[in-house]
Enzyme design. Structure first.
Site, PDB file in Angstrom:
ATOM      1  N   GLY A  34       0.956  -1.189   0.052  1.00 55.36           N
ATOM      2  CA  GLY A  34       0.034  -0.114   0.045  1.00 55.36           C
ATOM      3  C   GLY A  34       0.910   1.192   0.059  1.00 55.36           C
ATOM      4  N   ASN A  35       0.171   2.411   0.137  1.00 59.74           N
ATOM      5  CA  ASN A  35       0.771   3.300   0.171  1.00 59.74           C
ATOM      6  C   ASN A  35       0.092   4.235   1.285  1.00 59.74           C
ATOM      7  OD1 ASN A  35      -1.117   5.677  -1.214  1.00 59.74           O
ATOM      8  ND2 ASN A  35      -0.715   3.985  -2.775  1.00 59.74           N
ATOM      9  N   SER A  36       0.847   5.722   1.594  1.00 59.02           N
ATOM     10  CA  SER A  36       0.267   6.477   2.650  1.00 59.02           C
ATOM     11  C   SER A  36      -0.550   7.602   2.119  1.00 59.02           C
ATOM     12  CB  SER A  36       1.462   6.770   3.392  1.00 59.02           C
ATOM     13  OG  SER A  36       2.486   7.582   2.775  1.00 59.02           O
ATOM     14  N   SER A  37      -1.216   7.739   1.118  1.00 57.69           N
ATOM     15  CA  SER A  37      -2.125   8.823   0.696  1.00 57.69           C
ATOM     16  C   SER A  37      -3.464   8.959   1.504  1.00 57.69           C
ATOM     17  CB  SER A  37      -2.343   8.691  -0.721  1.00 57.69           C
ATOM     18  OG  SER A  37      -3.105   9.747  -1.189  1.00 57.69           O
ATOM     19  N   ALA A  87      -3.577   7.800  -5.367  1.00 59.15           N
ATOM     20  CA  ALA A  87      -2.344   7.347  -5.426  1.00 59.15           C
ATOM     21  C   ALA A  87      -2.487   5.772  -5.470  1.00 59.15           C
ATOM     22  CB  ALA A  87      -1.504   7.185  -4.195  1.00 59.15           C
TER      23      ALA A  87
END
Ligand code: CTP
Ligand code: CA
Length: 232
Positions: A33-36, A100
């Site tokens: 995942g990502n931190s958006s 994102a």
């Protein structure tokens, strides 16, 4: 037609905004995942709704509330996002990809939890993941857009200076085929998850427009630009 109030320059329009960050499953409990946070998308949705548009937010794991009067379509992976955006973009006037999206996803998802031990045997000190490119949702939306529909992308770039940043933005805009690209300089790591922003909106022709300030100010500028490209 209902009378439109002052400032309701998106009355009668439909706006679709993706927000947050996708997750690509590895096994039943793990993901890439990502931190958006979804803050930029929520600011866009709030402003579009305030300007009279009917707004749908396609959300991937956002950490902020969906503004009132905004319809929410939750998704998880980039593949889910692709399907939801294709569907929701039909008949929309403005489509914004503020999400994102992961560029790569595991080539297969394990049905069972991935283990460090197999019985008594340790599997080893290393493991590697085989990843495969996800669909480019924005490029697909841009290619499929109907006349009069405005498609907006986002980019977070690191560049040594402003000229380089604008060159990267123009190249990406051309590659994606969208109408507008809102580019963030993330060289100093100050944008993700933060309240303030420094965004430059580039279009296919003409100079870029730079906005420094709150995400709400950036949202207003992006929607002003998109509004100016709409067919009357
Ligand atoms: N995007 C998308 N589908 C993907 C990846 C990105 O629709 N699989 C969208 C993002 O939502 C954003 C835009 O494309 O609006 C630009 O994303 P970015 O990561 O900057 O572009 P990429 O083409 O993935 O290029 P790179 O990561 O190599 O810079
Ligand atoms: Ca990317």
């Amino acid at each position: 037609a209902a009378p439109t109030m002052a400032g309701q320059d998106l009355a009668g329009r439909r706006v679709v905004i993706s927000a947050g960050g996708t997750r690509e499953a590895l096994d039943p409990v793990r993901y890439l995942g990502n931190s958006s946070s979804g803050r930029m998308g929520a600011a866009l949705a709030a402003d579009a709704a305030a300007r009279g548009a009917r707004v749908t937010m396609v959300t991937a794991h956002i950490e902020v509330p969906v503004p009132s009067c905004v319809r929410q379509v939750p998704v998880s992976s980039t593949e889910d996002l692709d399907e939801a955006m294709r569907r929701e973009a039909t008949g929309a006037d403005i489509v914004v990809m503020a999400v994102a999206a992961a560029d790569f996803a595991p080539s297969s998802v394990s049905d069972l939890k991935i283990k460090k031990h197999e019985g008594d045997r340790r599997v080893g000190d290393r493991m590697s993941l085989d990843l495969i490119q996800t669909p480019d949702v924005l490029a697909g939306l841009a290619a499929a857009r109907t006349p009069g529909q405005v498609v907006v992308g986002f980019a977070a770039e690191t560049a040594p200076d402003r000229d380089e940043l604008l060159a990267l933005a123009r190249a990406k805009l051309a590659r994606k085929g969208c109408d507008l690209l809102a580019v963030n300089d993330v060289s100093s790591g100050r944008v993700f998850g933060k309240v303030g922003t420094d965004v430059t909106v580039v279009r296919q022709q003409g100079p870029g427009r730079r906005v420094m300030g709150s995400k709400m100010m950036a949202a207003q500028a992006i929607l002003d630009e998109a509004r100016s490209l709409l067919a009357p």
